[in-house]
Design a protein around this motif. Structure first.
Motif, PDB file in Angstrom:
ATOM      1  N   ALA A  20       0.829  -1.209   0.000  1.00 21.46           N
ATOM      2  CA  ALA A  20       0.000   0.000   0.000  1.00 21.46           C
ATOM      3  C   ALA A  20       0.861   1.256   0.000  1.00 21.46           C
ATOM      4  CB  ALA A  20      -0.912   0.003   1.219  1.00 21.46           C
ATOM      5  N   ALA A  21       0.556   2.168  -0.907  1.00 20.08           N
ATOM      6  CA  ALA A  21       1.284   3.437  -1.029  1.00 20.08           C
ATOM      7  C   ALA A  21       0.360   4.560  -0.560  1.00 20.08           C
ATOM      8  CB  ALA A  21       1.703   3.669  -2.485  1.00 20.08           C
ATOM      9  N   VAL A  22       0.828   5.358   0.392  1.00 23.50           N
ATOM     10  CA  VAL A  22       0.026   6.436   0.968  1.00 23.50           C
ATOM     11  C   VAL A  22       0.428   7.768   0.335  1.00 23.50           C
ATOM     12  CG1 VAL A  22      -0.589   7.649   3.081  1.00 23.50           C
ATOM     13  CG2 VAL A  22      -0.128   5.181   3.145  1.00 23.50           C
ATOM     14  N   THR A  30       3.755  11.589  -5.142  1.00 25.03           N
ATOM     15  CA  THR A  30       4.718  11.074  -4.170  1.00 25.03           C
ATOM     16  C   THR A  30       3.978  10.263  -3.114  1.00 25.03           C
ATOM     17  OG1 THR A  30       6.195  12.957  -4.516  1.00 25.03           O
ATOM     18  CG2 THR A  30       6.493  11.704  -2.484  1.00 25.03           C
ATOM     19  N   TYR A  31       4.534   9.075  -2.778  1.00 22.46           N
ATOM     20  CA  TYR A  31       3.856   8.146  -1.879  1.00 22.46           C
ATOM     21  C   TYR A  31       4.838   7.635  -0.818  1.00 22.46           C
ATOM     22  CZ  TYR A  31       0.565   8.130  -5.759  1.00 22.46           C
ATOM     23  OH  TYR A  31      -0.305   8.521  -6.742  1.00 22.46           O
ATOM     24  N   VAL A  84      10.143   6.049   0.117  1.00 20.51           N
ATOM     25  CA  VAL A  84       9.357   7.022  -0.634  1.00 20.51           C
ATOM     26  C   VAL A  84       9.353   6.619  -2.097  1.00 20.51           C
ATOM     27  CG1 VAL A  84       9.125   9.433  -1.324  1.00 20.51           C
ATOM     28  CG2 VAL A  84       9.922   8.874   0.976  1.00 20.51           C
ATOM     29  N   VAL A  85       8.182   6.630  -2.714  1.00 26.67           N
ATOM     30  CA  VAL A  85       8.057   6.386  -4.150  1.00 26.67           C
ATOM     31  C   VAL A  85       7.647   7.688  -4.824  1.00 26.67           C
ATOM     32  CG1 VAL A  85       6.879   5.104  -5.963  1.00 26.67           C
ATOM     33  CG2 VAL A  85       7.400   3.979  -3.783  1.00 26.67           C
ATOM     34  N   ARG A  86       8.445   8.110  -5.783  1.00 22.42           N
ATOM     35  CA  ARG A  86       8.136   9.322  -6.552  1.00 22.42           C
ATOM     36  C   ARG A  86       7.799   8.908  -7.981  1.00 22.42           C
ATOM     37  NH1 ARG A  86      12.705  11.295  -3.348  1.00 22.42           N
ATOM     38  NH2 ARG A  86      11.865  12.703  -1.756  1.00 22.42           N
ATOM     39  N   SER A 102      10.429   5.904  -9.021  1.00 18.69           N
ATOM     40  CA  SER A 102      11.661   5.541  -8.328  1.00 18.69           C
ATOM     41  C   SER A 102      11.358   5.363  -6.849  1.00 18.69           C
ATOM     42  CB  SER A 102      12.736   6.622  -8.497  1.00 18.69           C
ATOM     43  OG  SER A 102      13.175   6.706  -9.843  1.00 18.69           O
ATOM     44  N   LEU A 103      12.069   4.424  -6.240  1.00 17.60           N
ATOM     45  CA  LEU A 103      11.940   4.183  -4.813  1.00 17.60           C
ATOM     46  C   LEU A 103      13.206   4.663  -4.115  1.00 17.60           C
ATOM     47  CD1 LEU A 103      10.382   1.237  -2.971  1.00 17.60           C
ATOM     48  CD2 LEU A 103      12.728   1.843  -2.386  1.00 17.60           C
ATOM     49  N   PHE A 104      13.036   5.429  -3.047  1.00 20.26           N
ATOM     50  CA  PHE A 104      14.159   5.999  -2.303  1.00 20.26           C
ATOM     51  C   PHE A 104      14.080   5.574  -0.842  1.00 20.26           C
ATOM     52  CE2 PHE A 104      13.373   8.831  -5.844  1.00 20.26           C
ATOM     53  CZ  PHE A 104      14.638   9.189  -6.286  1.00 20.26           C
ATOM     54  N   GLN A 105      15.256   5.359  -0.251  1.00 21.78           N
ATOM     55  CA  GLN A 105      15.376   5.162   1.184  1.00 21.78           C
ATOM     56  C   GLN A 105      16.528   6.012   1.714  1.00 21.78           C
ATOM     57  OE1 GLN A 105      15.595   0.716   1.379  1.00 21.78           O
ATOM     58  NE2 GLN A 105      13.759   0.890   2.649  1.00 21.78           N
ATOM     59  N   ARG A 106      16.456   6.350   3.001  1.00 20.25           N
ATOM     60  CA  ARG A 106      17.520   7.126   3.638  1.00 20.25           C
ATOM     61  C   ARG A 106      18.663   6.202   4.046  1.00 20.25           C
ATOM     62  NH1 ARG A 106      15.766  12.199   5.754  1.00 20.25           N
ATOM     63  NH2 ARG A 106      14.622  13.185   4.033  1.00 20.25           N
ATOM     64  N   ASP A 107      19.919   6.649   3.791  1.00 16.96           N
ATOM     65  CA  ASP A 107      21.066   5.882   4.256  1.00 16.96           C
ATOM     66  C   ASP A 107      21.449   6.327   5.672  1.00 16.96           C
ATOM     67  OD1 ASP A 107      22.417   8.287   4.021  1.00 16.96           O
ATOM     68  OD2 ASP A 107      23.591   7.694   2.267  1.00 16.96           O
ATOM     69  N   GLU A 108      22.545   5.796   6.173  1.00 21.90           N
ATOM     70  CA  GLU A 108      22.956   6.101   7.550  1.00 21.90           C
ATOM     71  C   GLU A 108      23.306   7.574   7.743  1.00 21.90           C
ATOM     72  OE1 GLU A 108      26.120   3.449   8.423  1.00 21.90           O
ATOM     73  OE2 GLU A 108      24.826   1.664   8.526  1.00 21.90           O
ATOM     74  N   ASP A 109      23.649   8.243   6.650  1.00 23.45           N
ATOM     75  CA  ASP A 109      23.986   9.664   6.724  1.00 23.45           C
ATOM     76  C   ASP A 109      22.790  10.569   6.502  1.00 23.45           C
ATOM     77  OD1 ASP A 109      26.705   9.051   7.157  1.00 23.45           O
ATOM     78  OD2 ASP A 109      27.048   8.828   4.997  1.00 23.45           O
ATOM     79  N   GLY A 110      21.598   9.961   6.358  1.00 22.87           N
ATOM     80  CA  GLY A 110      20.395  10.749   6.155  1.00 22.87           C
ATOM     81  C   GLY A 110      20.182  11.209   4.730  1.00 22.87           C
TER      82      GLY A 110
END
Length: 286
Positions: A20-22, A30-31, A84-86, A102-110
């Protein structure tokens, strides 16, 4: 078309909850999504699950409902947790719309890291002509009852790490392509099996994207062991599947330069070829 009751039942499935994308307020297209650890394989999330995640977001963003063709390039391994999906609508026509996501995630450095990128064409499967001219035939394989469940051989796996995804699938391999699990691969580079969802949800166009990457890698039947990471996966959805388990057939004809392809066919319970796929993957290094 599915009935209202059938659509409501589908909405209660773990697969639907976990894809599910919100929509993000104030940011059209953006979801936000919480990627579930339930679809892990080894140390990363399954590529078919991720393709379905982006496929669902594009279904929300585009004017057409069904993925007809979708191609994903996997850039870095995705992990459970926030993502996050844009999406972007590239073109919107009368019978087909094209979008990318595209799907994005935050790395350890933000910092935002792009995990995968998809481009897809969407339409209406129910509006397609019903004329079929094909030389394709369903794969020869053992019956569902005579096939091998992943629970029949507990602890037997060429993969260290998580196999959580197997608890969400009703996967039964054709014994003719399951010899690798007991140390006797055929060397032919083939994998065939029956596939359903463990909670009983019937398949639809989105779950076909999951199905295209749900069987063990054909590399195992070649006698190789270890992770076979997907680099690119294309799925062509040809029809809405009938209720019941799918038959999935994968084959590899060429391993060279450390890369292999997997050509896939997905057949429904009515003996229709409902999806085709091609995947490029890196051969195991172990």
């Amino acid at each position: 078309m599915a009935t209202a009751a059938a659509r409501a039942a589908i909405g209660d499935s773990e697969f639907d909850r976990d894809t599910a994308a919100v929509p993000r307020p104030g940011e059209p297209g953006t979801y936000d999504i919480d990627l579930s650890a339930g679809w892990m394989i080894i140390s990363a999330l399954n590529g078919g699950y991720l393709l379905a995640v982006l496929g669902r977001a594009l279904r929300e963003a585009l004017p057409h409902h069904d993925p007809l063709t979708i191609t994903a390039h996997y850039l870095t391994a995705s992990q459970p947790g926030p993502a996050v999906v844009r999406t972007e609508t590239v073109r919107s026509g009368r019978t087909m719309s094209t979008g990318q996501a595209s799907l994005f995630q935050r790395d350890e450095d933000g910092q935002d890291v792009e995990r995968l990128r998809v481009i897809a064409g969407y339409g209406d499967l129910d509006a397609l002509p019903d004329d079929v001219r094909t030389s394709a035939t369903p794969p020869p394989m053992a019956s569902y009852a005579n096939s091998v469940s992943s629970h029949d051989t507990p602890g037997v796996s060429p993969l260290p790490g998580s196999a959580a995804i197997l608890d969400r699938l009703d996967l039964r391999l054709d014994p003719a392509t399951a010899g690798w699990a007991v140390g006797a691969p055929s060397g032919a580079g083939r994998m065939r099996g029956w596939l359903g969802l463990a909670d009983g949800r019937d398949h639809d166009a989105l779950s076909l994207l999951l199905a295209a990457d749900s069987l063990p890698a054909t590399a195992f039947d070649l006698g190789l062991k270890g992770w076979t990471p997907t680099l690119e996966l294309t799925v062509h959805v040809r029809s809405r599947p009938a209720p019941g388990p799918l038959r999935v057939s994968l084959s590899t004809r060429n391993l060279a330069g450390g890369l292999l392809e997997e050509d896939g066919e997905i057949w429904d319970s009515a003996d229709r070829l409902v999806a085709q796929s091609r995947q490029l993957a890196r051969a195991p290094r172990g």
